[in-house]
Design an enzyme around this catalytic site. Structure first.
Site, PDB file in Angstrom:
ATOM      1  N   HIS A   7      -3.502  -4.888   0.305  1.00 48.17           N
ATOM      2  CA  HIS A   7      -3.005  -5.470   1.559  1.00 48.17           C
ATOM      3  C   HIS A   7      -3.110  -6.993   1.549  1.00 48.17           C
ATOM      4  O   HIS A   7      -4.076  -7.554   2.064  1.00 48.17           O
ATOM      5  CB  HIS A   7      -3.811  -4.918   2.748  1.00 48.17           C
ATOM      6  CG  HIS A   7      -3.610  -3.466   2.982  1.00 48.17           C
ATOM      7  ND1 HIS A   7      -2.606  -2.978   3.777  1.00 48.17           N
ATOM      8  CD2 HIS A   7      -4.281  -2.388   2.509  1.00 48.17           C
ATOM      9  CE1 HIS A   7      -2.663  -1.660   3.793  1.00 48.17           C
ATOM     10  NE2 HIS A   7      -3.673  -1.274   3.037  1.00 48.17           N
ATOM     11  N   GLU A  65      -1.693  -8.958   3.366  1.00 45.63           N
ATOM     12  CA  GLU A  65      -1.586  -9.493   4.733  1.00 45.63           C
ATOM     13  C   GLU A  65      -2.948  -9.860   5.330  1.00 45.63           C
ATOM     14  O   GLU A  65      -3.003 -10.554   6.336  1.00 45.63           O
ATOM     15  CB  GLU A  65      -0.845  -8.507   5.639  1.00 45.63           C
ATOM     16  CG  GLU A  65      -1.575  -7.208   5.975  1.00 45.63           C
ATOM     17  CD  GLU A  65      -1.295  -6.064   4.995  1.00 45.63           C
ATOM     18  OE1 GLU A  65      -0.930  -6.358   3.833  1.00 45.63           O
ATOM     19  OE2 GLU A  65      -1.458  -4.892   5.382  1.00 45.63           O
ATOM     20  N   CYS A  89       0.828  -1.208   0.000  1.00 45.18           N
ATOM     21  CA  CYS A  89       0.000   0.000   0.000  1.00 45.18           C
ATOM     22  C   CYS A  89       0.867   1.265   0.000  1.00 45.18           C
ATOM     23  O   CYS A  89       1.433   1.599  -1.019  1.00 45.18           O
ATOM     24  CB  CYS A  89      -0.979  -0.034   1.160  1.00 45.18           C
ATOM     25  SG  CYS A  89      -2.431   0.959   0.809  1.00 45.18           S
TER      26      CYS A  89
END
Ligand code: GLN
Length: 533
Positions: free
Chosen positions: A507, A509, A381
């Protein structure tokens, strides 16, 4: 539908979310379909507007909801699919009640906490339970018993349990049993008092999860059972995990938590199959190799700010039999003292997301270091935005290139806001949020890593790669390896000639799981291993 409410007593930070998620793991592996939900008593509508010092990470769901980081635990520990409805805050409850009041839904009545606010809370619990198509809903209540703002939630639960019957709903209370060194004893009084607080409002927990630094000896268990009015087998010891949070389900299983819960809720199931989970934990505990990975951020002193990133690196490492030694670097230190001092010797550099200009110049220096030293780099990001700025400034010679977030008057706005976003003045929920598809260009590193032409990824950002600079940057070796399907928004950039450099506008994650690491993280860790060699 069965319901388990998870409350917390004595102090905060006991790991209620982890306890709830771990119970979810065990029940799911008993063949039950589990759903998890979090109720947060604060008045923010969602944590999207809170800073990481206040709140830790904001976890983004597929539908774009900005939620509490405990939902990250839920998604990582179970297969449940979470949506906006799975995180309810007092702010949302009051927003709904007040909208109804203005519309005239309660015409003629006084609008009150009981029943109007509590009805709204119950409706939301029931809605999530019934729409999930699951067998069990585990609902965690944020905060600690005794908090004023938590009372409406606890009262709603009291009513709810009365409505569905105590054979269908139980309370699991996570509490602290402190060890007093001078006395050489574990103390049960704080727990007794937090249970007394619950009883005052008509709640009786059936299970106690006792966070403790010492083993709970028989006498202490018996005392807790007697004074707190729970069966002896429902007094569960939860010590600190020795190596990793992924041990928590196994530890709770060893204490028989899942057996007790199934007995209390009259659930007939098989024993949980934890084989793959155990293997995973063993790989985490004793990996064959280790690598040093730097994270350059501005909230590195907080444990929770980059939670999902730390977990994703762990997942990826485990899949490669590799332990991760995190080197947490404050971007501002690099800004003042240069990258070399902090990053020399690391096998990879990660730059996480972020907002505001603090530390940005340090992050840009970190990217430059990774690019020039050919160290594997993963930008997430903001990490992609600073990678773009760095490339524009130092490779393309666009002096002063920046994002308009940090410099409104930059001569080269390589990252900027889309025209249609400029009129949005609300700060809450006004970003590009949630899952959007990314189209991946064949022949790129990203394509090699994903092995797919299109991937769904979760977003949370306002600014975008400014497409006007596409040609200028590409001509100097920046590879745009992923875009939105229409090609207008840049999602992935990489560098021609660099061994492993990927930065994404999204993202990843938020989509990594213990036995299912995200391809970008896995690719990154494998590159760090190659770099070490
Ligand atoms: N501040 C940047 C933006 O709004 C990046 C956001 C992020 O890293 N989540 O676009």
């Amino acid at each position: 539908m069965k319901y388990i409410f998870v409350t917390g007593g004595v102090v905060s930070s006991l790991g209620k979310g982890l306890a709830a998620a771990s119970l979810g793991t065990l029940l799911e592996r008993r063949g039950l379909k589990v759903v998890l939900q979090k109720l947060d008593p604060y008045l923010n509508v969602d944590p999207g507007t809170m800073n990481p010092f206040q709140h830790g990470e904001v976890y983004v769901l597929a539908d774009g909801a900005e939620t509490d980081l405990d939902l990250g635990h839920y998604e990582r520990f179970t297969n449940c699919v979470l949506t906006r409805s799975n995180n309810l805050t007092s702010g949302q409850v009051y927003e709904t009640v007040l909208a109804k009041e203005r519309r005239g839904d309660y015409l003629g009545k006084t609008v009150q906490v009981i029943p109007h606010v509590t009805d709204e809370i119950k409706a939301r619990i029931r809605e999530v339970g019934e729409n999930s198509g699951g067998d069990i809903l585990i609902t965690e209540i944020g905060g600690t018993t005794g908090d004023i703002e938590g009372l409406p939630f606890l009262e709603a639960i009291r009513q709810f349990i009365l409505e569905v019957g105590s054979e269908n709903a139980i309370i699991m209370h996570v509490t602290l049993v402190p060890f007093i060194k001078a006395a050489g004893e574990l103390k049960t009084k704080p727990t007794q008092q937090s249970i007394a607080k619950l009883r005052e409002i008509g709640l009786q927990p059936q299970v106690l999860i006792c966070r403790t630094e010492m083993p709970l000896i028989k006498e202490v268990r018996e005392k807790l059972a007697l004074f707190c009015n729970v069966p002896l087998d429902a007094v569960v010891e939860a010590g600190d995990v020795a190596h990793t949070i992924y041990e928590a389900p196994l530890n709770l299983q060893a204490e028989g938590l899942d057996v007790t819960v199934c007995r209390l809720l009259h659930l007939k199931t098989h024993a949980p199959d934890m084989t793959d989970w155990k293997k995973y934990v063993n790989r985490l505990i004793s990996p064959k190799k280790r690598v040093k990975v730097a994270i350059v951020g501005k909230y590195i002193e907080l444990q929770d700010a980059y939670k999902s990133i730390y977990e994703s690196l762990t997942h990826a490492g485990a899949s490669l039999d590799c332990g991760i030694d995190l080197v947490l670097v404050d971007a501002e230190s690099i800004e003042n003292e240069g990258a070399e001092k902090y990053l020399r010797g690391v096998a990879g550099v990660v730059i996480p997301g972020g907002f505001g200009d603090r530390g940005v110049e340090g992050k840009i220096k970190a990217v430059r270091f990774a690019r020039e030293s050919r160290t594997p780099f993963l930008g997430l990001c903001l990490g992609m935005q600073v990678a773009t700025i760095e490339f524009a400034r130092h490779v393309c010679g666009l002096e002063g290139a920046n994002s308009t977030e940090f410099d409104a008057n930059t001569p080269h706005p390589v990252i900027s806001m889309l025209e249609e976003q400029k009129d949005v003045t609300d700060k809450g929920g006004s970003m590009r949020l949630g899952t959007w598809p990314t189209k991946i260009k064949e022949g790129t590193l990203a394509y090699q890593v994903y092995g797919k032409k299109e991937v769904p990824e979760r977003h949370r950002h306002r600014y975008e790669f400014n497409i006007k600079f596409r040609e200028a940057l590409e001509s100097q070796g920046l590879v745009i390896s992923g875009t939105s399907p229409d090609g207008d928004l840049v999602e992935l950039v990489e560098l021609k000639g660099h061994p492993w450099f990927i930065a994404c506008q999204y993202h990843p994650e938020f989509q990594s799981k213990p036995n299912l690491p995200h391809p970008l993280f896995r690719g990154f860790i494998s590159a760090t291993l190659a770099h070490e060699d």
